[in-house]
Design a protein around this motif. Structure first.
Motif, mmCIF file in Angstrom:
data_model
loop_
_atom_site.group_PDB
_atom_site.id
_atom_site.type_symbol
_atom_site.label_atom_id
_atom_site.label_comp_id
_atom_site.label_asym_id
_atom_site.label_seq_id
_atom_site.Cartn_x
_atom_site.Cartn_y
_atom_site.Cartn_z
ATOM 1 N N TYR A 13 -93.929 6.984 25.369
ATOM 2 C CA TYR A 13 -93.712 8.341 25.857
ATOM 3 C C TYR A 13 -92.698 9.055 24.981
ATOM 4 N N LYS A 14 -92.945 10.347 24.750
ATOM 5 C CA LYS A 14 -92.037 11.183 23.975
ATOM 6 C C LYS A 14 -91.727 12.433 24.789
ATOM 7 N N VAL A 15 -90.452 12.825 24.763
ATOM 8 C CA VAL A 15 -90.007 13.988 25.511
ATOM 9 C C VAL A 15 -89.298 14.944 24.557
ATOM 10 N N LYS A 16 -89.619 16.208 24.696
ATOM 11 C CA LYS A 16 -88.943 17.270 23.948
ATOM 12 C C LYS A 16 -88.077 18.011 24.963
ATOM 13 N N ALA A 17 -86.756 18.056 24.698
ATOM 14 C CA ALA A 17 -85.818 18.659 25.640
ATOM 15 C C ALA A 17 -84.969 19.716 24.956
ATOM 16 N N LEU A 18 -84.524 20.671 25.736
ATOM 17 C CA LEU A 18 -83.675 21.754 25.252
ATOM 18 C C LEU A 18 -82.260 21.531 25.791
ATOM 19 N N HIS A 19 -81.286 21.478 24.883
ATOM 20 C CA HIS A 19 -79.884 21.286 25.251
ATOM 21 C C HIS A 19 -79.126 22.585 25.004
ATOM 22 N N SER A 49 -82.127 10.379 15.153
ATOM 23 C CA SER A 49 -81.039 9.492 14.743
ATOM 24 C C SER A 49 -81.250 8.040 15.148
ATOM 25 N N GLY A 50 -82.120 7.783 16.103
ATOM 26 C CA GLY A 50 -82.345 6.416 16.565
ATOM 27 C C GLY A 50 -81.279 5.925 17.527
ATOM 28 N N LYS A 51 -80.351 6.809 17.919
ATOM 29 C CA LYS A 51 -79.284 6.421 18.837
ATOM 30 C C LYS A 51 -79.805 6.370 20.264
ATOM 31 N N LYS A 52 -79.186 5.512 21.043
ATOM 32 C CA LYS A 52 -79.536 5.373 22.444
ATOM 33 C C LYS A 52 -79.025 6.587 23.222
ATOM 34 N N ALA A 53 -79.821 7.090 24.152
ATOM 35 C CA ALA A 53 -79.418 8.230 24.976
ATOM 36 C C ALA A 53 -78.345 7.790 25.968
ATOM 37 N N SER A 54 -77.505 8.720 26.369
ATOM 38 C CA SER A 54 -76.445 8.399 27.332
ATOM 39 C C SER A 54 -77.065 8.025 28.681
ATOM 40 N N HIS A 55 -76.249 7.413 29.514
ATOM 41 C CA HIS A 55 -76.725 6.955 30.825
ATOM 42 C C HIS A 55 -77.240 8.125 31.666
ATOM 43 N N ASN A 56 -76.492 9.228 31.687
ATOM 44 C CA ASN A 56 -76.909 10.398 32.474
ATOM 45 C C ASN A 56 -78.214 10.990 31.951
ATOM 46 N N LYS A 57 -78.380 11.038 30.640
ATOM 47 C CA LYS A 57 -79.617 11.562 30.067
ATOM 48 C C LYS A 57 -80.781 10.632 30.362
ATOM 49 N N GLN A 58 -80.542 9.313 30.328
ATOM 50 C CA GLN A 58 -81.610 8.360 30.635
ATOM 51 C C GLN A 58 -82.083 8.514 32.070
ATOM 52 N N ILE A 59 -81.162 8.777 32.994
ATOM 53 C CA ILE A 59 -81.539 9.000 34.395
ATOM 54 C C ILE A 59 -82.440 10.228 34.505
ATOM 55 N N LYS A 60 -82.055 11.300 33.829
ATOM 56 C CA LYS A 60 -82.845 12.544 33.872
ATOM 57 C C LYS A 60 -84.213 12.342 33.211
ATOM 58 N N LEU A 61 -84.251 11.657 32.065
ATOM 59 C CA LEU A 61 -85.512 11.414 31.366
ATOM 60 C C LEU A 61 -86.439 10.539 32.204
ATOM 61 N N ASN A 62 -85.909 9.519 32.864
ATOM 62 C CA ASN A 62 -86.720 8.661 33.729
ATOM 63 C C ASN A 62 -87.270 9.436 34.921
ATOM 64 N N LYS A 63 -86.478 10.368 35.469
ATOM 65 C CA LYS A 63 -86.951 11.195 36.579
ATOM 66 C C LYS A 63 -88.101 12.087 36.124
ATOM 67 N N TRP A 64 -87.948 12.711 34.938
ATOM 68 C CA TRP A 64 -89.022 13.549 34.412
ATOM 69 C C TRP A 64 -90.288 12.735 34.205
ATOM 70 N N LEU A 65 -90.135 11.528 33.658
ATOM 71 C CA LEU A 65 -91.300 10.677 33.412
ATOM 72 C C LEU A 65 -91.975 10.306 34.724
ATOM 73 N N LYS A 66 -91.190 9.946 35.720
ATOM 74 C CA LYS A 66 -91.742 9.583 37.033
ATOM 75 C C LYS A 66 -92.501 10.760 37.649
ATOM 76 N N ASP A 67 -91.940 11.960 37.528
ATOM 77 C CA ASP A 67 -92.556 13.153 38.115
ATOM 78 C C ASP A 67 -93.846 13.566 37.399
ATOM 79 N N HIS A 68 -93.937 13.331 36.093
ATOM 80 C CA HIS A 68 -95.064 13.837 35.304
ATOM 81 C C HIS A 68 -96.030 12.759 34.829
#
Length: 75
Positions: A13-19, A49-68
């Protein structure tokens, strides 16, 4: 962080997000960032960059994935 799009390509899965960047509640600019779910579906990583997303961002990304996810799997 706002979701722009979410897709499934090559089995991941790939997500495009606006910060947005705000000062005193006023948005001065926004950047697009791309995230990819790891192959074992445990962590999200930034594509550029290949860096791991922060814990808070991972929670939000997982919620988006679950919803969609049900809409993505229908395609």
């Amino acid at each position: 962080m706002k979701m722009i799009s979410i897709s499934k390509a090559e089995g991941s899965y790939k997500v495009k997000a606006l910060h947005p960047f705000k000062i005193f509640g006023i948005q001065i600019m926004a950047t697009e960032k791309f995230y990819k779910l790891s192959d074992d579906h445990t962590c999200w990583y930034r594509l550029d960059s290949g860096k791991k997303a922060s814990h808070n961002k991972q929670i939000k990304l997982n919620k988006w994935l679950k919803d969609h996810q049900k809409f993505i799997e229908k395609k």
